[in-house]
Design an enzyme around this catalytic site. Structure first.
Site, PDB file in Angstrom:
ATOM      1  N   HIS A   1      42.261  36.830  37.505  1.00 17.94           N
ATOM      2  CA  HIS A   1      41.631  37.412  38.601  1.00 17.94           C
ATOM      3  C   HIS A   1      42.153  36.693  39.799  1.00 17.94           C
ATOM      4  CE1 HIS A   1      37.689  38.934  40.842  1.00 17.94           C
ATOM      5  NE2 HIS A   1      38.367  38.267  41.872  1.00 17.94           N
TER       6      HIS A   1
ATOM      7  N   HIS B   1      32.988  43.931  39.606  1.00 16.34           N
ATOM      8  CA  HIS B   1      32.436  42.832  40.493  1.00 16.34           C
ATOM      9  C   HIS B   1      30.893  43.198  40.261  1.00 16.34           C
ATOM     10  CE1 HIS B   1      31.896  40.022  43.983  1.00 16.34           C
ATOM     11  NE2 HIS B   1      30.562  40.531  43.806  1.00 16.34           N
TER      12      HIS B   1
ATOM     13  N   HIS C   1      43.368  36.977  44.089  1.00 16.27           N
ATOM     14  CA  HIS C   1      43.571  37.526  45.575  1.00 16.27           C
ATOM     15  C   HIS C   1      44.838  36.898  46.162  1.00 16.27           C
ATOM     16  CE1 HIS C   1      39.492  39.286  45.453  1.00 16.27           C
ATOM     17  NE2 HIS C   1      39.131  38.351  44.846  1.00 16.27           N
TER      18      HIS C   1
ATOM     19  N   LYS D   1      39.406  48.367  39.241  1.00 12.59           N
ATOM     20  CA  LYS D   1      38.541  47.083  39.855  1.00 12.59           C
ATOM     21  C   LYS D   1      37.305  48.005  40.462  1.00 12.59           C
ATOM     22  CE  LYS D   1      36.368  43.379  40.743  1.00 12.59           C
ATOM     23  NZ  LYS D   1      36.916  42.074  41.719  1.00 12.59           N
TER      24      LYS D   1
ATOM     25  N   HIS E   1      34.439  37.203  37.276  1.00  9.10           N
ATOM     26  CA  HIS E   1      33.621  35.611  37.649  1.00  9.10           C
ATOM     27  C   HIS E   1      32.146  35.808  37.713  1.00  9.10           C
ATOM     28  CE1 HIS E   1      33.140  38.687  40.649  1.00  9.10           C
ATOM     29  NE2 HIS E   1      34.283  38.633  41.412  1.00  9.10           N
TER      30      HIS E   1
ATOM     31  N   ASP F   1      40.152  33.620  40.721  1.00  9.20           N
ATOM     32  CA  ASP F   1      39.250  34.315  41.879  1.00  9.20           C
ATOM     33  C   ASP F   1      39.501  33.480  43.188  1.00  9.20           C
ATOM     34  OD1 ASP F   1      37.920  36.167  43.380  1.00  9.20           O
ATOM     35  OD2 ASP F   1      36.041  35.292  43.185  1.00  9.20           O
TER      36      ASP F   1
HETATM   37  C1  NCD Z   1      36.924  37.477  47.408  1.00  7.20           C
HETATM   38  C2  NCD Z   1      37.676  37.997  48.319  1.00  7.20           C
HETATM   39  O1  NCD Z   1      37.645  37.008  49.511  1.00  7.20           O
HETATM   40  O2  NCD Z   1      38.494  38.831  48.495  1.00  7.20           O
HETATM   41  N1  NCD Z   1      35.876  36.673  47.745  1.00  7.20           N
HETATM   42  C3  NCD Z   1      34.974  35.979  47.031  1.00  7.20           C
HETATM   43  O3  NCD Z   1      34.164  35.084  47.349  1.00  7.20           O
HETATM   44  N2  NCD Z   1      35.145  35.901  45.693  1.00  7.20           N
HETATM   45  C4  NCD Z   1      36.385  39.070  46.824  1.00  7.20           C
HETATM   46  C5  NCD Z   1      35.441  38.787  45.592  1.00  7.20           C
HETATM   47  O4  NCD Z   1      36.256  38.519  44.366  1.00  7.20           O
HETATM   48  O5  NCD Z   1      34.393  38.954  45.565  1.00  7.20           O
HETATM   49 ZN    ZN Z   2      37.534  38.106  43.683  1.00  4.28          ZN
END
Ligand code: NCD
Ligand code: ZN
Length: 346
Positions: free
Chosen positions: A14, A137, A16, A100, A175, A247
């Site tokens: 996971h 999520h 970003h 997702k 998460h 995450d």
């Molecule tokens: C994530 C993001 O900033 O894209 N933020 C987070 O707090 N984890 C989005 C997510 O996974 O909820």
């Molecule tokens: Zn995330």
């Protein structure tokens, strides 16, 4: 003599990576230590179709340092307009590994997500048929539900009914942050959960006691200590249903240190040393590889990575960079608040 730990090169299930200048700055941070990552699709605009996922994958590959052996595993962002046939084609081509589900309004860039699960039932049924996992999520967005209860309420009111309706659907609870999440992930078939590095380290006091710590704010928000301990037990157990999804979610400092600060902790840079610290503390270094390199790949039906990563224990605390400088602005690297004596051998 220093202690050495050699693992199969880990997978981050996971992640970003964002886009543009931020992607250019953070992609090398994950590629340094990880073999593969499940790439989250919450860009602006989101990655909704197979064509968009293919283009995003190309941008990620272009952002990697020369010679990096890092494979982005693409996902699609589920909307009420998603076409089951497009998803099936993107999965059949091997491009897309998961879809997702963001409940609309739950987190960063989730406004295009799902309001009414009934509207996406044909997509979910198609995914069950072809074995394509749904990453959730897992938080309700109902204003009346307290933010610290949103995960447990999601399990009871959304996830469990969905799984009863489509038991063949493979689901990754992303998460997880609660003992309820830990328990539910172990409660049936076709189910697994990712756990982040920071949720193994933080409870809600770390965010709020002695002044607000914006760099510890993420979604789902860290909970009470008993929940953190349940996550630690799950992650260090070796149980195949739990695996790493960092995450890691970069936001520039100007948007974290803000009157309405963004959610997300940036852990790509130091996750593996932090996990070695956590697993050593719990007497579970021999189970770190299952959490980071075996369980996730097995759930996703991927071959185990053949490359290796070596961690070594150091006499003096390791100094990690405080910030990563991106063209969009500086991004603060997650600071666990304790000395770390592990580093990745270059
Ligand atoms: C994530 C993001 O900033 O894209 N933020 C987070 O707090 N984890 C989005 C997510 O996974 O909820
Ligand atoms: Zn995330």
């Amino acid at each position: 003599m220093s202690q050495i730990l050699t693992l199969r090169r880990p997978d981050d299930m996971h992640l970003h990576l964002r886009d543009g200048a931020m992607l250019a700055a953070v992609a090398p941070e994950s590629a340094r230590d990880f073999a593969r990552a499940i790439i989250m699709p919450n860009l602006v605009p989101p990655v909704v179709t197979g064509v968009q996922a293919a283009a995003y994958r190309d941008r990620i590959l272009a952002a990697l340092p020369d010679g990096a052996a890092f494979e982005p595993l693409m996902t699609l962002y589920l909307t009420e307009g998603t076409d089951p046939a497009d998803i099936a084609a993107a999965a059949a081509s091997g491009l897309v590994k998961a879809v997702k589900l963001y409940p609309a309004g739950a987190t960063t860039n989730s406004h295009g997500g799902v309001r009414d699960l009934a509207k996406v039932m044909p997509v979910l049924e198609k995914m069950a048929e072809i074995g394509l996992p749904l990453c959730t999520h897992g938080e309700v967005t109902t204003p009346e539900v307290d933010i610290f209860d949103r995960e447990a309420v999601f399990i009871d009111t959304v996830l469990d009914p969905l799984r009863r309706r489509i038991p063949e659907l493979r689901v990754v609870m992303e998460h997880i942050t609660t003992k309820e999440g830990v328990a539910y992930a172990a409660s049936g078939d076709n189910l697994a959960a990712t756990i982040t590095t920071h949720h193994l380290i933080l409870n809600r006091n770390h965010i709020l006691v002695g002044g607000i710590k914006p760099h510890y704010y993420c979604l789902p928000v860290a909970k009470r200590e008993k929940h953190r301990l349940a996550l630690r037990n799950a992650a260090t157990s070796g149980d195949a249903r739990y695996f790493l999804g960092t995450d890691s979610a970069p936001h520039i400092d100007a948007l974290k240190e803000h009157a309405c600060g963004c959610a997300g902790c940036f852990t790509a840079t130091n996750t593996m040393p932090l996990l070695a610290h956590v697993f050593e503390e719990d007497g579970a270094l021999d189970r770190l590889e299952a959490f980071t390199s075996l369980n996730g790949a097995t759930f996703y039906g991927l071959p185990l990575s053949e490359a290796r990563l070596t961690l070594e224990k150091t006499d003096t605390p390791v100094i990690f960079p405080e910030k990563i400088l991106s063209g969009a602005g500086p991004v603060t690297v997650f600071d666990p608040g304790f000395a770390v004596h592990w580093r990745v051998r270059a």
